[in-house]
Design a protein around this motif. Structure first.
Motif, mmCIF file in Angstrom:
data_model
loop_
_atom_site.group_PDB
_atom_site.id
_atom_site.type_symbol
_atom_site.label_atom_id
_atom_site.label_comp_id
_atom_site.label_asym_id
_atom_site.label_seq_id
_atom_site.Cartn_x
_atom_site.Cartn_y
_atom_site.Cartn_z
ATOM 1 N N ALA A 190 -6.416 -6.288 -4.175
ATOM 2 C CA ALA A 190 -5.032 -6.688 -4.436
ATOM 3 C C ALA A 190 -4.429 -5.859 -5.566
ATOM 4 C CB ALA A 190 -4.986 -8.174 -4.778
ATOM 5 N N LEU A 191 -5.182 -5.676 -6.650
ATOM 6 C CA LEU A 191 -4.668 -4.921 -7.786
ATOM 7 C C LEU A 191 -4.470 -3.447 -7.442
ATOM 8 C CD1 LEU A 191 -6.841 -6.564 -10.583
ATOM 9 C CD2 LEU A 191 -4.378 -6.814 -10.276
ATOM 10 N N LEU A 192 -5.408 -2.866 -6.719
ATOM 11 C CA LEU A 192 -5.272 -1.465 -6.329
ATOM 12 C C LEU A 192 -4.067 -1.249 -5.411
ATOM 13 C CD1 LEU A 192 -8.830 -0.020 -5.547
ATOM 14 C CD2 LEU A 192 -7.227 0.753 -7.286
ATOM 15 N N ALA A 193 -3.948 -2.096 -4.382
ATOM 16 C CA ALA A 193 -2.864 -1.922 -3.412
ATOM 17 C C ALA A 193 -1.503 -2.202 -4.031
ATOM 18 C CB ALA A 193 -3.091 -2.833 -2.206
ATOM 19 N N ASP A 194 -1.408 -3.188 -4.930
ATOM 20 C CA ASP A 194 -0.121 -3.514 -5.549
ATOM 21 C C ASP A 194 0.396 -2.365 -6.404
ATOM 22 O OD1 ASP A 194 -0.170 -5.957 -4.349
ATOM 23 O OD2 ASP A 194 -0.781 -7.076 -6.130
ATOM 24 N N ARG A 195 -0.495 -1.670 -7.105
ATOM 25 C CA ARG A 195 -0.042 -0.607 -8.008
ATOM 26 C C ARG A 195 0.091 0.736 -7.300
ATOM 27 N NH1 ARG A 195 0.565 0.490 -13.468
ATOM 28 N NH2 ARG A 195 0.015 -1.671 -13.954
ATOM 29 N N TYR A 196 -0.852 1.071 -6.424
ATOM 30 C CA TYR A 196 -0.908 2.422 -5.875
ATOM 31 C C TYR A 196 -0.537 2.497 -4.401
ATOM 32 C CZ TYR A 196 -3.384 3.244 -10.227
ATOM 33 O OH TYR A 196 -3.721 3.316 -11.555
ATOM 34 N N GLY A 197 -0.220 1.369 -3.773
ATOM 35 C CA GLY A 197 0.125 1.391 -2.372
ATOM 36 C C GLY A 197 -1.111 1.478 -1.493
ATOM 37 N N THR A 198 -0.895 1.700 -0.201
ATOM 38 C CA THR A 198 -2.007 1.661 0.757
ATOM 39 C C THR A 198 -2.385 3.031 1.307
ATOM 40 O OG1 THR A 198 -0.486 1.280 2.613
ATOM 41 C CG2 THR A 198 -1.329 -0.657 1.467
ATOM 42 N N ALA A 199 -1.594 4.068 1.064
ATOM 43 C CA ALA A 199 -1.841 5.360 1.697
ATOM 44 C C ALA A 199 -3.179 5.963 1.291
ATOM 45 C CB ALA A 199 -0.707 6.331 1.357
ATOM 46 N N ALA A 200 -3.564 5.786 0.022
ATOM 47 C CA ALA A 200 -4.817 6.359 -0.479
ATOM 48 C C ALA A 200 -5.759 5.262 -0.967
ATOM 49 C CB ALA A 200 -4.540 7.356 -1.596
ATOM 50 N N TYR A 201 -5.616 4.068 -0.396
ATOM 51 C CA TYR A 201 -6.426 2.953 -0.892
ATOM 52 C C TYR A 201 -7.921 3.237 -0.758
ATOM 53 C CZ TYR A 201 -8.816 -1.463 -1.218
ATOM 54 O OH TYR A 201 -9.699 -2.445 -1.587
ATOM 55 N N GLY A 202 -8.361 3.762 0.389
ATOM 56 C CA GLY A 202 -9.783 3.997 0.600
ATOM 57 C C GLY A 202 -10.359 4.956 -0.429
ATOM 58 N N SER A 203 -9.628 6.029 -0.728
ATOM 59 C CA SER A 203 -10.105 7.008 -1.703
ATOM 60 C C SER A 203 -10.207 6.394 -3.093
ATOM 61 C CB SER A 203 -9.171 8.222 -1.734
ATOM 62 O OG SER A 203 -9.102 8.834 -0.468
ATOM 63 N N LEU A 204 -9.178 5.645 -3.495
ATOM 64 C CA LEU A 204 -9.197 5.016 -4.814
ATOM 65 C C LEU A 204 -10.264 3.936 -4.894
ATOM 66 C CD1 LEU A 204 -5.360 4.722 -5.488
ATOM 67 C CD2 LEU A 204 -6.982 6.229 -6.641
ATOM 68 N N SER A 205 -10.409 3.169 -3.818
ATOM 69 C CA SER A 205 -11.431 2.127 -3.805
ATOM 70 C C SER A 205 -12.827 2.730 -3.893
ATOM 71 C CB SER A 205 -11.298 1.289 -2.529
ATOM 72 O OG SER A 205 -12.295 0.305 -2.467
ATOM 73 N N GLY A 206 -13.044 3.843 -3.196
ATOM 74 C CA GLY A 206 -14.336 4.510 -3.275
ATOM 75 C C GLY A 206 -14.631 5.028 -4.659
ATOM 76 N N ALA A 207 -13.606 5.621 -5.305
ATOM 77 C CA ALA A 207 -13.794 6.113 -6.665
ATOM 78 C C ALA A 207 -14.083 4.967 -7.629
ATOM 79 C CB ALA A 207 -12.546 6.870 -7.113
ATOM 80 N N LEU A 208 -13.439 3.832 -7.419
ATOM 81 C CA LEU A 208 -13.671 2.668 -8.264
ATOM 82 C C LEU A 208 -15.038 2.059 -7.997
ATOM 83 C CD1 LEU A 208 -12.248 0.747 -10.313
ATOM 84 C CD2 LEU A 208 -11.435 -0.572 -8.362
ATOM 85 N N ALA A 209 -15.478 2.105 -6.739
ATOM 86 C CA ALA A 209 -16.744 1.464 -6.372
ATOM 87 C C ALA A 209 -17.954 2.193 -6.927
ATOM 88 C CB ALA A 209 -16.856 1.373 -4.854
#
Length: 382
Positions: free
Chosen positions: A312-331
């Motif tokens: 929720a926090l990732l998508a709210d701030r950065y949108g959904t276009a690069a969610y997978g990449s950002l989520s992977g970097a965070l994970a």
């Protein structure tokens, strides 16, 4: 699609991870290996999953979840099948390495990327909650199921049955129920990721969830042992620790309901702070039955909150276009913390005792809460 993901996540966590703890005793006898060696194999799987997460995230952004998650479920079933045939500890570690790669492709991070891509903010919260609530019962289903299969057929045949069941469930559901979506241009995704990695809010998220995930891992591994050290019977200690799974569902329901009134960052920070308070209370009041239960309940309310708060926090701030990449970097750092923190805590317990471990857990939760409060004060990206 939500029903399919809920079923596959339950099966994935049950087969790829929760079954492992049941199989340690028979594997130890058959492979002539100690518990530490066998536990290390599962830690190795978690670390491999962390290393694979950034690449998997980029592939999810580029191609969507259908093909990748279908391939991951095939690989997961083959990894469990290979696990059933291991004869040495080295072979077990190789099989667990495959489990780690498959896990990065099929478990929560991948499923959340699919959900974030398809649902708007309001429906996204309900979809995340539905998947995590159902998957939260994976342990209560697969721990006794695995035990029954081991008793009836032995551990090797039990794994063959679990591999077949997972393949028959996850492969068709991922292949048929997940839908593709047009991928944003690569340059646009790259710009979002590069910009995020340069900004303070992203690293505040890393700090928040890294510290709290480490605290969760420590409590998940050492809570039963510490309750026994405090003088409680093993049956009571295991029963109270089992509340964590039930309370994680409660915490997710409460958090989702409160999102209509308060920011997700604030709600999550409060939950982390309650966990820190619980870690402080446990050495002080944990010798009594009531004190132990209260401390575990407080900690358990936040046990599953980070799972739905992160997307929720990732998508709210950065949108959904690069969610997978950002989520992977965070994970990546978060999953490493999940694997390493219990080992460090066990060493600290031997040197300084369990009260020092609880102090470290409380500090980690407090740092996580503070990081989220600072994150919430950062202005949103245009």
């Amino acid at each position: 699609m939500i029903g399919a993901l809920a079923i596959t996540q339950t099966a994935g966590y049950g087969v790829l991870y929760y079954a492992y703890s049941v199989l340690i005793p028979p594997m130890s006898r058959d492979l002539n290996a100690g518990v530490a060696q066998l536990t290390g194999a599962l830690t190795f799987a978690v670390l491999v999953s962390a290393l694979a997460a950034p690449l998997v995230g980029r592939l999810l952004d580029r191609r969507g979840g259908r093909g990748l998650m279908t391939l991951g479920s095939v690989l997961g079933a083959l990894a469990v099948l290979a696990w059933s045939q291991v004869r040495t500890v080295t072979q077990l570690y190789l099989a667990c390495g495959l489990l780690g790669v498959a896990s990065s492709m099929v478990l929560y991070e991948a499923a959340f990327a699919v959900i974030v891509a398809w649902f708007d903010a309001e429906r996204r919260a309900r979809a995340l909650l539905a998947v995590t609530v159902v998957a939260g019962f994976a342990s209560s289903i697969f721990l006794p199921l695995t035990g029954l299969l081991v008793e009836l057929y032995g551990w090797r045949q039990a794994l063959v049955v679990l591999a077949a069941g997972y393949a028959l469930t996850a492969v068709p559901l991922h292949g048929l129920a997940l839908r593709g979506r047009p991928a944003p241009p690569h340059a646009a995704r790259r710009e979002i990721v590069v910009t995020a990695l340069r900004e303070r809010p992203f690293w505040l998220l890393v700090a928040a969830f890294l510290t709290q995930t480490g605290a969760l891992a420590v409590m998940g591994v050492l809570l039963v042992t510490y309750l026994i050290t405090l003088g409680h019977a093993p049956v009571f200690a295991a029963g109270v620790a089992g509340l964590l799974g039930v309370l994680s569902v409660t915490g997710r329901l409460v958090t989702t309901g409160l999102q209509t009134r308060w920011p997700v960052a604030t709600i999550t920070a409060v939950m982390f702070a309650l966990q820190g308070l619980a870690a402080v209370l446990l050495p002080l009041t944990g010798r009594s039955v009531g004190g132990a239960v209260v401390a575990v309940v407080l900690f358990g309310l936040g046990f599953g909150v980070s799972t739905i708060a992160r997307p929720a926090l990732l998508a709210d701030r950065y949108g959904t276009a690069a969610y997978g990449s950002l989520s992977g970097a965070l994970a990546l750092p978060i999953t490493v913390a999940k694997a390493v923190a219990p080992l460090l805590a066990a060493g600290l317990a031997q040197v300084a005792g369990y009260p020092a471990v609880m102090a470290a857990v409380a500090t980690a939760c407090g740092l996580g809460a503070l990081s989220l409060l600072l994150y919430g004060r950062m202005p949103a990206r245009p």
